[in-house]
Write an enzyme that holds these catalytic residues in place. Structure first.
Site, PDB file in Angstrom:
ATOM      1  CE  LYS A  50     -24.873  18.417 -14.946  1.00 52.92           C
ATOM      2  NZ  LYS A  50     -24.987  17.515 -13.803  1.00 52.92           N
ATOM      3  CD  GLN A  94     -26.897  14.558 -12.690  1.00 50.22           C
ATOM      4  OE1 GLN A  94     -26.115  15.065 -13.489  1.00 50.22           O
ATOM      5  NE2 GLN A  94     -27.582  15.277 -11.824  1.00 50.22           N
ATOM      6  CG  ASP A 117     -19.869  17.366  -9.909  1.00 52.55           C
ATOM      7  OD1 ASP A 117     -20.234  18.484 -10.311  1.00 52.55           O
ATOM      8  OD2 ASP A 117     -20.651  16.454  -9.611  1.00 52.55           O
TER       9      ASP A 117
END
Ligand code: NDP
Length: 282
Positions: A50, A94, A117
């Site tokens: 990422k 995460q 997200d």
């Protein structure tokens, strides 16, 4: 005849180039913060890719590594600091998180304006209401792959009902006017439900469980699953060798949905960055 292969790698490269072009035209640098708690090796790999992808697109990426015994309060304080940080436009925590940290508490703490997200309750609600929102990256990536198809009136089945993939996927397809069935571990006659569908999106995390005989001839098959076998091979939730002989189009694993997820994270970061500044200027 074998199915047309939907090339997620190529689609992701196009989307990433598009994001980089938008960023190059901005008079500021969007900022993405990725928070990793613990030292799960797979998560470290994801976080690093990422980071790299963000840098390539001209996005400032800041990765925050926290030890595995981090308390929930410490993580929430870190999120509060990122919410208040003007350099940060997107926050991603995460997953999976260590057991002492409640996922819901984390999602509740993220500023919805920075929710790249797309998993906070606000983003989820907006998506369900069919309103503009930051959408979860993997289902959004699937919608990009389906962009050239007429989804209206299509009979779709989503296998899996997780908050991360299945539920938002079903909402996006419904918003695109497909007729959507959501199947899960309690579904009776999964094969029969699948066989009726013009579009199958598999997100169950069961290696090659969806057999070719479950697929309607000329259906479109999107395989979200990523499963590592004992011999190290990566396979999807669909038996690719069988399904490719039946479907009209299919995503491979790897190289299908996977690459789109990061590309959509970058896209969401830029969307969030522009929206925040427009709001501040209004
Ligand atoms: P979860 O484990 O959170 O959810 C799995 C879902 O599948 C659940 O709803 C579960 O049903 C259902 N399910 C499990 N077993 C069966 C079964 N035998 N029959 C029918 N339904 C079943 O997984 P995720 O949604 O997070 O991920 C799904 C897959 O997608 C995984 O392989 C994951 O690695 C992959 N993934 C890929 C991404 C990408 O970038 N390509 C990103 C995220 C995930 P129930 O609710 O009843 O338990």
């Amino acid at each position: 005849m074998t199915a047309r292969i939907i090339d997620g790698k190529a689609a992701a490269a196009i989307l990433r180039a598009h994001v980089a072009e938008i960023v190059s035209g901005l008079d500021f640098r969007p900022g993405l913060a990725v928070v990793l708690v613990g030292d799960d090796p797979a998560s470290r790999v994801y976080v690093r890719s990422k980071d790299r992808a963000a840098a390539q697109a001209g996005i400032m990426a800041r990765t925050i590594y926290l030890p595995v015994d981090t308390t929930e309060a410490t993580l929430l304080a870190q999120i509060a600091a990122l919410n208040a940080d003007p350099e940060i436009d997107g926050i991603l925590v995460q997953m999976p998180l260590p057991a002492q940290i409640r996922l819901d508490a984390v999602l509740d703490a993220i500023d919805p304006a920075k929710d790249v997200d797309g998993l906070t309750p606000v983003s989820t609600g907006l998506l369900l209401a069919g309103r503009a929102s930051l959408q979860p990256c993997t289902p959004r990536g699937v919608m990009h792959l389906l962009a050239s198809m007429e989804l209206s009136g299509m009979r779709a089945i989503v296998l899996g009902r997780s908050v991360l993939v299945g539920k938002p996927m079903a909402a996006l397809l419904t918003n695109a006017h497909a007729t959507v069935t959501i199947a899960h571990s309690r579904t009776r006659d999964l094969a029969g439900e699948c066989r009726r569908a013009d579009l199958v999106v598999a997100a169950i995390g069961r290696p090659e469980m969806i057999r070719g005989a479950w697929i309607k001839r000329d259906a479109v098959v999107i395989d979200v699953g990523i499963n590592r076998l004992g011999d190290g091979r990566l396979v999807g939730d669909v038996d690719y060798a069988e399904a490719v002989l039946i479907a009209e189009a299919i995503t491979p694993v790897p190289g299908g949905v996977g690459p789109m997820t990061i590309a959509c994270l970058l896209e969401n970061t830029v969307t969030a960055a522009i929206a925040r500044r427009q709001l501040a200027a209004a």
